[in-house]
Write a protein that holds these residues in place. Structure first.
Motif, PDB file in Angstrom:
ATOM      1  N   LEU A  25     -10.440  -9.191  -7.828  1.00 23.64           N
ATOM      2  CA  LEU A  25     -11.894  -9.269  -7.932  1.00 23.64           C
ATOM      3  C   LEU A  25     -12.577  -8.127  -7.177  1.00 23.64           C
ATOM      4  CD1 LEU A  25     -12.184 -13.154  -7.578  1.00 23.64           C
ATOM      5  CD2 LEU A  25     -12.530 -11.789  -9.650  1.00 23.64           C
ATOM      6  N   LEU A  26     -11.974  -7.688  -6.090  1.00 23.30           N
ATOM      7  CA  LEU A  26     -12.507  -6.526  -5.379  1.00 23.30           C
ATOM      8  C   LEU A  26     -12.361  -5.268  -6.236  1.00 23.30           C
ATOM      9  CD1 LEU A  26     -11.213  -7.024  -1.712  1.00 23.30           C
ATOM     10  CD2 LEU A  26     -13.496  -7.481  -2.602  1.00 23.30           C
ATOM     11  N   GLU A  39     -18.743 -14.815 -12.855  1.00 23.25           N
ATOM     12  CA  GLU A  39     -18.958 -13.557 -12.141  1.00 23.25           C
ATOM     13  C   GLU A  39     -18.627 -13.718 -10.654  1.00 23.25           C
ATOM     14  OE1 GLU A  39     -19.791 -10.604 -13.589  1.00 23.25           O
ATOM     15  OE2 GLU A  39     -19.525 -11.728 -15.460  1.00 23.25           O
ATOM     16  N   PHE A  40     -18.110 -12.659 -10.072  1.00 26.41           N
ATOM     17  CA  PHE A  40     -17.739 -12.633  -8.660  1.00 26.41           C
ATOM     18  C   PHE A  40     -18.957 -12.256  -7.827  1.00 26.41           C
ATOM     19  CE2 PHE A  40     -15.704 -10.172  -5.057  1.00 26.41           C
ATOM     20  CZ  PHE A  40     -15.115 -11.267  -4.438  1.00 26.41           C
ATOM     21  N   ARG A  76      -5.751  -8.221 -17.807  1.00 25.60           N
ATOM     22  CA  ARG A  76      -6.824  -8.711 -18.656  1.00 25.60           C
ATOM     23  C   ARG A  76      -8.173  -8.643 -17.929  1.00 25.60           C
ATOM     24  NH1 ARG A  76      -4.822 -13.097 -21.160  1.00 25.60           N
ATOM     25  NH2 ARG A  76      -6.874 -13.717 -21.931  1.00 25.60           N
ATOM     26  N   THR A  77      -9.236  -8.639 -18.684  1.00 27.81           N
ATOM     27  CA  THR A  77     -10.571  -8.469 -18.093  1.00 27.81           C
ATOM     28  C   THR A  77     -11.296  -9.789 -17.838  1.00 27.81           C
ATOM     29  OG1 THR A  77     -11.531  -8.200 -20.304  1.00 27.81           O
ATOM     30  CG2 THR A  77     -10.856  -6.195 -19.145  1.00 27.81           C
ATOM     31  N   ASP A  78     -10.759 -10.899 -18.365  1.00 25.55           N
ATOM     32  CA  ASP A  78     -11.401 -12.199 -18.127  1.00 25.55           C
ATOM     33  C   ASP A  78     -10.650 -12.944 -17.026  1.00 25.55           C
ATOM     34  OD1 ASP A  78      -9.065 -13.117 -19.261  1.00 25.55           O
ATOM     35  OD2 ASP A  78      -9.962 -13.654 -21.183  1.00 25.55           O
ATOM     36  N   GLY A 109      -0.964 -13.382 -17.626  1.00 26.46           N
ATOM     37  CA  GLY A 109      -0.464 -12.025 -17.788  1.00 26.46           C
ATOM     38  C   GLY A 109      -0.220 -11.284 -16.499  1.00 26.46           C
ATOM     39  N   GLY A 110      -0.632 -11.871 -15.377  1.00 26.61           N
ATOM     40  CA  GLY A 110      -0.402 -11.240 -14.088  1.00 26.61           C
ATOM     41  C   GLY A 110      -1.508 -10.288 -13.674  1.00 26.61           C
ATOM     42  N   ILE A 111      -1.455  -9.883 -12.407  1.00 31.13           N
ATOM     43  CA  ILE A 111      -2.450  -8.978 -11.832  1.00 31.13           C
ATOM     44  C   ILE A 111      -1.768  -7.648 -11.530  1.00 31.13           C
ATOM     45  CG2 ILE A 111      -4.066  -8.605  -9.926  1.00 31.13           C
ATOM     46  CD1 ILE A 111      -4.093 -11.683  -9.578  1.00 31.13           C
TER      47      ILE A 111
END
Length: 501
Positions: free
Chosen positions: A320-321, A413-414, A475-477, A491-493
């Motif tokens: 998220l950062l 949203e973060f 992924r973007t979501d 899918g992992g980070i």
């Protein structure tokens, strides 16, 4: 009647009997005047458990979204067992906190047996009734602020090694970036094993100890354990006849063996004593007369609760950062450049807000399953009342409450500012019944101080030393993994780190 006809007729009768067995009580809640979510044979109200095409929490979210405006409670079925799902934050807060006495225990305690699974069955999150009270009272002092402060220098040392490890990984990083979860698990394994047991897992070397692999195996999930829970919901009496462990026998034996070795080393080197968690447990052992099994199960509470949950949270914070460079800029302003002592680390409101906001978006507990301990009466929005009785299960839709736009503007949203003290802090949302990042009430996570200290310490060093960007592979979501029981990005980070000069 010919044999073939007889066989066909018998098969039809058998199928009909099975169908009746699986569905006969699907009108359980409707007969009590409570709306009931759609249910199917075998899968009940949660088909995703079997289809594995999406996380089960989305079934719960769908039910909440359908009923929350018109009903505060809705009937659901776990396979064929009737359970109650609350849809309002008011009831969520009552279940966790104000009416805790009626919802004292967690359902998982029904599926564990100390003879079969010594480690899990002794975890405070699983224990029930007076056993939970006693264990909680024993474990909590081991996680006091003073004890966390005592091992903070260990955390600082591990953080520096973590930074050097990331620098090393950058040099040979593939085009798809670094796996943030694996990086963070190396960190939490090292910091927790050192702070709790006083040993190094060698997580940042090319030859880590077996501890790293064994920790991963604990949380990979046991198919047999999951299957047993399904069967037990279809036919509850099996719990009295049979049990399946979450911890496989070799994993259990490994942790018992490592505990014996750590205890022996500590006792043979009295001059090397330090005020850590193992020291506290050894003192408790002498005071309470705990045997090795009890001592190990106590200590495993610190280990298992610290490894996976903290690693997952740290990985999601980094994600998220990386998506929000402005947030990183604000963090750098807050943390500055000088070395921090424990008190200074504790007083970082923006970094703490980032932790809470991450736990809101990716809560370790996606939904809670509370076991009714005293008869309780719910009142629906239409005035209809219904009683639940000891042994019944009530579900709290944590993720749904965390993402409700009524309480959180742009919930996906973060926005860490939501949790700043000037806006009421995390307490405001807990009191409203819409935030359970660490739980709430008497069973709130006992390791909050330890977990937040490890998270803050790691974030300070990472933010100071690296620029972080999201790799295109990620992924973007915020879609959750289809099968993992905690919130984890599907899918992992995958992140790209660049060392700051």
């Amino acid at each position: 009647m010919c044999p073939v006809t007889t066989i066909l007729l018998g098969s039809v009768v058998l199928v009909a009997l099975v169908y009746v067995f699986l569905t006969w009580n699907f009108n359980y809640w409707k007969k009590r005047g409570i709306p009931s979510a759609k249910a199917w044979p075998f899968v009940g109200s949660f088909p995703s458990v079997f289809t594995q095409k999406r996380n089960r929490v989305y079934d719960i979210d769908d039910i909440c979204n359908e009923y929350k405006d018109s009903h505060s409670i809705v009937g659901v079925f776990n396979t064929r067992l009737p359970q109650l799902l609350v849809t309002t934050p008011e009831y969520a807060h009552k279940i966790y906190a104000t009416d805790f006495r009626s919802f004292h225990d967690n359902e998982l305690g029904l599926f564990t047996d100390k003879k079969v699974d010594k480690i899990l069955a002794n975890n405070p999150a699983v224990l029930r009734g007076d056993e939970w009270k006693a264990r909680r009272a024993e474990v909590t002092p081991g996680l006091s602020a003073n004890r966390v402060k005592a091992v903070y220098p260990v955390s600082q040392d591990v953080c520096k090694k973590f930074v050097e490890y990331v620098k090393k990984q950058i040099k040979m990083a593939p085009s798809e970036g670094l796996n943030a979860k694996d990086l963070c698990l190396c960190y939490t394994t090292e910091v927790v094993s050192d702070c709790v047991l006083g040993i190094s897992a060698q997580s940042f070397t090319d030859n880590p100890t077996p501890l790293v692999g064994m920790i991963k195996r604990v949380f990979e999930g046991s198919f047999a354990f999951i299957y047993f829970n399904v069967v037990a919901n279809l036919w509850p009496p099996i719990r009295k006849l049979y049990g399946v462990p979450l911890f496989s026998k070799d994993v259990e034996n490994f942790f018992f063996d490592i505990m014996k070795k750590c205890i022996l080393i500590r006792k043979e080197n009295p001059l090397q004593q330090r005020d850590d968690f193992l020291n506290y447990m050894l003192t408790l052992q002498e005071k309470k007369g705990l045997d090795t099994v009890e001592l190990t199960s106590h200590t495993m509470t610190f280990l298992t609760d610290g490894f996976e949950t903290t690693a997952g949270t740290l990985a999601h914070i980094l994600l998220l950062l990386a998506r929000n460079p402005e947030t990183i800029r604000k963090l750098r302003e807050e943390i500055g450049t000088k070395e921090m002592n424990f008190e200074e680390l504790s007083e970082l409101p923006y970094i703490e807000a980032c932790i809470h906001e991450t736990l809101r978006i990716f809560p370790p507990t996606l939904y809670a399953r509370k076991l009714v301990s005293e008869t309780y009466e719910f009142v629906n929005k239409n005035g209809v009342t219904v009683k639940v009785y000891p042994g019944d299960v009530v579900l709290v839709p944590v993720n749904s409450l965390h993402k409700d736009p009524k309480y959180y503007e742009d919930p996906e949203e973060f926005k860490p500012e939501r949790f700043l003290e000037s806006n009421g802090g995390s307490k405001k949302y807990r009191d409203q019944g819409v935030y359970f990042g660490f739980g709430d009430g008497p069973r709130i996570c006992p390791g909050i101080k330890f977990a937040t200290t490890q998270l803050k310490a790691a974030l300070v060093e990472i933010v100071r030393n690296f620029d972080i960007k999201v790799n295109p592979r990620t992924r973007t979501d915020n879609r959750f993994d289809d099968t993992f029981f905690m919130a984890a990005l599907k899918g992992g980070i995958w992140l790209d780190f660049k060392e700051l000069k």
